[in-house]
Design a protein around this motif. Structure first.
Motif, short mmCIF file in Angstrom:
data_model
loop_
_atom_site.label_atom_id
_atom_site.label_comp_id
_atom_site.label_asym_id
_atom_site.label_seq_id
_atom_site.Cartn_x
_atom_site.Cartn_y
_atom_site.Cartn_z
N ASN A 1 0.34 -6.99 -5.50
CA ASN A 1 1.27 -6.17 -4.74
C ASN A 1 1.68 -4.95 -5.54
OD1 ASN A 1 1.24 -8.19 -2.74
ND2 ASN A 1 2.92 -9.28 -3.72
N ALA A 2 0.90 -3.86 -5.40
CA ALA A 2 1.14 -2.65 -6.19
C ALA A 2 1.35 -3.03 -7.65
CB ALA A 2 2.34 -1.86 -5.64
N LYS A 3 0.54 -3.94 -8.11
CA LYS A 3 0.70 -4.50 -9.45
C LYS A 3 0.17 -3.53 -10.50
CE LYS A 3 -0.71 -8.41 -12.34
NZ LYS A 3 -1.51 -9.66 -12.39
N GLU A 4 1.00 -3.27 -11.51
CA GLU A 4 0.53 -2.48 -12.63
C GLU A 4 -0.37 -3.35 -13.49
OE1 GLU A 4 2.18 0.01 -16.50
OE2 GLU A 4 3.56 -0.47 -14.86
N SER A 5 -1.64 -2.95 -13.56
CA SER A 5 -2.65 -3.79 -14.22
C SER A 5 -3.04 -3.21 -15.57
CB SER A 5 -3.88 -3.92 -13.31
OG SER A 5 -3.52 -4.49 -12.08
N GLY A 6 -2.04 -2.78 -16.31
CA GLY A 6 -2.31 -2.28 -17.65
C GLY A 6 -2.73 -0.83 -17.65
N SER A 7 -3.17 -0.35 -18.80
CA SER A 7 -3.58 1.04 -18.98
C SER A 7 -5.06 1.11 -19.32
CB SER A 7 -2.76 1.70 -20.09
OG SER A 7 -1.40 1.75 -19.74
N LYS A 8 -5.66 2.24 -18.94
CA LYS A 8 -7.06 2.51 -19.26
C LYS A 8 -7.14 3.83 -20.03
CE LYS A 8 -8.75 -1.07 -17.03
NZ LYS A 8 -9.48 -2.17 -17.71
N VAL B 1 -2.85 -1.89 -8.48
CA VAL B 1 -3.79 -2.53 -7.55
C VAL B 1 -3.01 -3.23 -6.44
CG1 VAL B 1 -5.60 -4.25 -7.25
CG2 VAL B 1 -5.53 -2.87 -9.34
N THR B 2 -3.45 -3.01 -5.20
CA THR B 2 -2.94 -3.78 -4.06
C THR B 2 -4.11 -4.39 -3.31
OG1 THR B 2 -0.95 -2.42 -3.78
CG2 THR B 2 -1.67 -3.68 -1.88
N ASN C 1 0.84 -1.21 0.00
CA ASN C 1 0.00 0.00 0.00
C ASN C 1 0.87 1.26 0.00
OD1 ASN C 1 -2.46 -1.37 0.04
ND2 ASN C 1 -2.64 -1.31 2.26
N LEU C 2 1.89 1.27 0.88
CA LEU C 2 2.79 2.42 0.94
C LEU C 2 3.56 2.59 -0.36
CD1 LEU C 2 4.22 1.95 4.56
CD2 LEU C 2 2.31 3.39 3.84
N LYS C 3 4.00 1.49 -0.93
CA LYS C 3 4.70 1.54 -2.21
C LYS C 3 3.83 2.18 -3.28
CE LYS C 3 7.74 0.30 -5.43
NZ LYS C 3 9.09 0.90 -5.53
N GLN C 4 2.58 1.76 -3.32
CA GLN C 4 1.66 2.30 -4.33
C GLN C 4 1.40 3.79 -4.09
OE1 GLN C 4 -1.44 -0.41 -5.54
NE2 GLN C 4 -2.95 1.24 -5.54
#
Length: 637
Positions: free
Chosen positions: A608-615, A602-603, A537-540
């Protein structure tokens, strides 16, 4: 649907147990069906009532798979509670009472509280009862004035909520309404009248809960027309207290972008005697190791370009009134400064700041006494706080120091009255560099807004000097690994970003104390050093581009917390969202024309602060599905 416990798939039900022993509800597909259990001891006079709740006892919390255990006590009555997934679709709460002395009492009870919001058109019935009970005839009369029914438990049903609690055998049960808010209270009797020392009583209750899950679409609306105060980024506290601190500090500094840091001035060690000169000790290499370590910590942050706040927790004996008080005496914490030696106090503190500057290259940005409103461990009145800001600020000016004073650095958001005297003192204002409060208590919007208004009035930055949610959590550190703690913490941070518009939220701590990492010997966990959901969460949050301005944003669903930051001149925008409920579709409206594409992070328990693509946005709108119980960040490309 019955409550299920443990780290299970988020789509299933899960009972939530607070570390002080209260079940706070059941999550169904991520949505909280809230009710609350507690233990209560009503003493023989009927007036003294002890109840399990946050920061009122010293509980010990542990988890073993799907079994959670809390050990706590109400005076001489010691309780062990165990919440267990009992197989199939049932959860079980077992309670063991052990009396540590002969005790007379009105009663010891297991209580289930059902919020008033569920009461419309509700049906309530006792199970296998010796007499019927009509909830429409209930009063707020105290327990000692009520007669009990004999029953195995109860069932409550309303349009969108159901709960059933039952014991293994018939028990004495009382039902009443809360005199403050009208909640329904069901008392299961554990013992009345008297209990002997060493006597052990055991009770077991089955909990079942169900209700409607709201998966309707949410609309989040951004208004970028006005820019508020700048958010410089995540910060951290680095008060050195444990031998396992270095590994957490190293990991945090390597993996987080930090905008502010706060370190300790160990004042008692710096100048233990009034007439001593710590600079002599420094020249002769006689400074205590903790002084050197604290100064090196400040230097490390400064070399990374992170501004440093220097805070003192306690004072040497010569600088205070009375005997050093590190624990409350008659409810009063700490000691006031001795005004008879105030010039010596200024000299001692300024020498430390000057030594840091001259020998470590650290220009201290701000100075504070930690939580002086409460007395942890230096206590001030509002007037004394204002006088110190004026006096020490002026003294540092004469020494050529640029260090400013933090106004407040309060123990909680609830104590904002403490800063008003200094705010209204024109002579104090030139020396105030920022306003600070700690986020342990006082999370309602009205309370948080007072701090935002104070920063606006003085036109200075606002800092959340210590960020987290449970000041007693050091007593039960296993809670730091619970997903519930992680989501509640980042939910508060998101709300504070929106309501308070702080320059930074400084995590308590980025050391082994309240560590966002696990393993490595931290809190006795000898597994490998690893980040928890709190760290991600802090990382994000730290991915937020620096110096974006607060912008208005709102959600039409209370389960979705949101904060918006942006810079219209640069066309950069960041939206932070916390979904506290079930998965659902979201439409983000009001996006500026420059904001065409967003990276999504998304976390949750699976990411884990995963980059889930672009919107991609279209016509100022962006749509996607919010995952269940998740922290989501959108950063414009």
């Amino acid at each position: 649907m019955i409550a299920m416990v443990g780290f299970v798939e988020q789509g299933f039900s899960q009972a939530e147990l607070a570390p002080w022993g209260n079940v706070t509800g059941v999550r169904k597909q991520g949505q909280l069906l809230d009710f609350e259990t507690s233990l209560q001891y009503i003493k023989s006079d009927g007036i003294q009532i002890l109840t399990t709740e946050r920061e009122r006892q010293r509980p010990v919390y542990s988890r073993n798979g799907n079994r959670q255990t809390v050990n706590t006590n109400l005076d001489s009555l010691y309780f062990e509670e165990t919440l267990t997934e009992s197989g199939g679709e049932k959860a079980e709460l077992s309670i063991k009472l052990n009396a540590h002395s002969d005790t007379t009492l009105i009663g010891a009870y297991f209580i289930v509280r059902i919020p008033k919001k569920y009461h419309n058109e509700a049906q309530f019935g006792l199970t296998d009862a010796d007499q019927p009970l009509n909830i429409n005839n209930l009063t707020t009369a105290p327990v000692k004035e009520r007669s009990a029914s004999w029953a195995k438990g109860f069932e409550f049903k309303s349009a969108n909520f159901k709960i059933k609690v039952s014991g293994k055998e018939q028990d004495s049960i009382l039902v009443r309404k809360d005199e403050n808010n009208g909640d329904l209270l069901v008392y299961f009797t554990i013992r009345t009248k008297a209990i002997k020392r060493g006597e052990v009583i055991q009770k077991t209750y089955k909990l079942e809960a169900d209700g409607e899950v709201d998966k309707s679409a949410v609309v989040v609306t951004l208004n970028s027309s006005r820019q508020g105060r700048a958010f410089e980024g995540l910060g951290g506290n680095f008060r050195l207290q444990n031998p396992t601190d270095p590994q957490v500090i190293d990991y945090s500094l390597a993996n987080l972008r930090l905008a502010w840091g706060r370190v300790e001035l160990p004042w008692r060690l710096w100048q233990p005697e009034k007439d001593g000169n710590p600079l002599d000790a420094a020249r002769e290499n006689r400074l205590p190791a903790k002084i050197i370590q604290s100064m090196e910590m400040a230097q490390r942050l400064s070399k990374m370009g992170i501004p440093v706040i220097l805070s003192a927790w306690s004072a040497p004996d010569w600088a205070i009134v009375g005997t050093q008080n590190l624990n409350p005496v008659n409810g009063v914490w700490g000691n006031p400064l001795n005004n008879d030696v105030i010039t010596d106090i200024y000299r001692s503190l300024s020498r430390y700041i000057t030594y840091l500057k001259d020998n470590y290259g650290v220009e201290v940005k701000m100075f504070s006494f930690n939580e002086s409103d409460l007395g942890i461990n230096i206590r001030m009145t509002a007037q004394e706080h204002a006088d110190f800001i004026k006096g020490f600020g002026s003294y540092m000016n004469t020494k050529g120091l640029k260090t400013k004073l933090l106004l407040g650095d309060n123990s909680d958001a609830t104590t904002s009255a403490f800063i008003t005297t200094a705010m209204n003192d024109a002579a104090a204002r030139p020396y105030i560099g920022a306003i600070s409060f700690h986020s342990w208590r006082g999370w309602d919007t009205e309370t948080l807004k007072k701090w935002a208004d104070a920063a606006t009035q003085l036109n200075v930055p606002l800092l959340v000097g210590e960020g987290s949610i449970d000041a007693a959590a050091w007593q039960y550190p296993v809670i730091f690994q619970e997903p519930t703690y992680a989501i509640e913490e980042i939910n508060l941070y998101t709300r504070m970003l929106a309501i308070c518009q702080p320059a930074s939220i400084l995590q308590w701590q980025l050391t082994a104390d309240y560590s966002p990492l696990a393993g490595g010997g931290i809190f006795g966990d000898n597994g490998p050093l690893r980040p928890t959901q709190r760290f991600w969460n802090l990382k994000q949050l730290s991915l937020t581009p620096p110096n974006l301005y607060a912008m208005l944003v709102s959600s039409n669903k209370t389960e979705i917390s949101c904060a918006a930051l942006g810079d219209n001149s640069k066309g950069i925008y960041t939206i932070h969202l916390v979904n506290n409920g079930a998965d659902r579709q979201m439409t983000l409206k009001g996006l500026p024309a420059k904001a065409q594409k967003f990276k999504v992070y998304v976390t949750n328990t699976e990411n884990n602060a995963k980059e889930s693509g672009s919107k991609k946005a279209s016509n100022g709108q962006l749509q996607f599905k919010l995952p269940v119980r998740s922290y989501i960040t959108l950063i414009s490309e």
